[in-house]
Design an enzyme around this catalytic site. Structure first.
Site, PDB file in Angstrom:
ATOM      1  N   GLU A  72     -34.280 -20.481 -27.557  1.00 12.93           N
ATOM      2  CA  GLU A  72     -34.375 -22.613 -27.927  1.00 12.93           C
ATOM      3  C   GLU A  72     -33.427 -22.766 -28.223  1.00 12.93           C
ATOM      4  OE1 GLU A  72     -37.627 -23.377 -27.020  1.00 12.93           O
ATOM      5  OE2 GLU A  72     -38.863 -22.135 -27.609  1.00 12.93           O
TER       6      GLU A  72
ATOM      7  N   ASP B 147     -36.078 -12.522 -19.202  1.00  8.01           N
ATOM      8  CA  ASP B 147     -37.255 -12.826 -20.378  1.00  8.01           C
ATOM      9  C   ASP B 147     -38.721 -12.253 -20.189  1.00  8.01           C
ATOM     10  OD1 ASP B 147     -37.727 -15.225 -18.679  1.00  8.01           O
ATOM     11  OD2 ASP B 147     -37.197 -16.732 -20.337  1.00  8.01           O
TER      12      ASP B 147
ATOM     13  N   HIS C 216     -34.292 -25.672 -23.559  1.00  5.37           N
ATOM     14  CA  HIS C 216     -34.841 -23.401 -23.487  1.00  5.37           C
ATOM     15  C   HIS C 216     -33.358 -23.030 -22.160  1.00  5.37           C
ATOM     16  CE1 HIS C 216     -38.603 -23.480 -23.363  1.00  5.37           C
ATOM     17  NE2 HIS C 216     -38.288 -22.297 -21.606  1.00  5.37           N
TER      18      HIS C 216
ATOM     19  N   ASN D  28     -36.872 -28.476 -23.773  1.00  7.67           N
ATOM     20  CA  ASN D  28     -36.248 -28.509 -25.249  1.00  7.67           C
ATOM     21  C   ASN D  28     -34.553 -28.239 -24.907  1.00  7.67           C
ATOM     22  OD1 ASN D  28     -36.502 -25.830 -25.340  1.00  7.67           O
ATOM     23  ND2 ASN D  28     -37.507 -26.119 -27.376  1.00  7.67           N
TER      24      ASN D  28
END
Ligand code: GLP
Length: 240
Positions: A141, A66, A136, A134
């Protein structure tokens, strides 16, 4: 999922052994690489192994997960800069064989070309992942579709909050990122996920023991056939 619980140092050494095995059996392999603070110890180990002549990156290529939208590779918080300074500048990899998604990408159509480049290179042999609080992976996400390709993702407030430690203020944390999709990651032949520290304990319990769900992207890795998770005792502290 194979789960290995060891001290950080031992976990990094064991993960590095997977690279030794792959690079020595398939020198022209394709590595999927990750950023974040978690892989730093593993990268230090890979640099050491390279300097000692135990592994060579000279024939391999790499694709990073990313990049922040809006940051170019010279920005000190860009993931291209991170990879250069924490790995590529210290090993014998050919820079023109290292790929990081472009922070100037404008559309999902353009982003998906990254998947084509990965496939053209033969597909990722070994994908390294960290994990966000969370769940990810990359910057996928919660609720990112299972089949997603490389795409542009709006970052959640909690992700921007977690990453603001690297920026002067929250306003400077990019709002979007380009990330390999869940589908892209799932196509990797072998996956390694590394998580250290008590703050990752809750999400690791959901990832390993919860039902696979797009609400916890990392839990979808349970559906992959070759995943090894390396945890330190703190990150593993809530596992039953
Ligand atoms: C970022 C990256 C992820 C990384 C996560 C956790 O959001 N996009 O790839 O796994 O941070 O970072 P850390 O390892 O610093 O906890």
């Amino acid at each position: 999922m194979k789960v290995i619980i060891e001290s950080k140092e031992k976990a990094n050494k064991l993960a590095a052994e997977q690279y030794v095995k792959l690079l020595n059996s398939k020198p022209d392999c394709v590595l999927g690489l990750a950023t974040g603070s978690t892989p730093l110890g593993l990268y230090a180990e890979l640099i050491r192994l390279n300097k000692e002549g135990i592994i060579s990156f000279s024939k391999c290529s790499s694709f990073n997960l990313d990049e922040y939208i809006g940051l170019d590779g010279t920005h000190d918080q860009s993931y291209r800069y991170f990879m250069n300074t924490n790995l590529f500048d210290h090993v014998d990899i050919r820079k023109d064989h290292t790929f990081v998604p472009s922070g100037s990408c404008k559309s999902d159509e353009e982003a998906a070309l990254y998947d084509e480049a990965i496939e053209k290179a033969g597909g990722v042999d070994l994908q390294l992942l960290g994990i966000g609080h969370n769940g990810h992976i990359g910057f996928n996400e919660p609720l990112t579709p299972f089949e997603s390709k490389t795409h542009i993702e709006k970052l959640t407030d909690s992700t921007r909050e977690a990453n603001k430690r690297f920026f002067a203020s929250i306003d400077e944390v990019p709002t979007h990122a380009i990330t390999m999709g869940i589908g892209t990651i799932m196509k990797s032949k072998i996956i390694i996920l590394v998580a250290f520290g008590e703050d990752k304990a809750e999400i690791m319990k959901k990832t390993i023991e919860g039902k696979p769900t797009i609400s916890v992207p990392a839990s979808l890795l349970q559906l992959h056939t070759d995943v090894t998770v390396y945890l330190d005792p703190e990150a593993a502290s809530l596992l039953s």
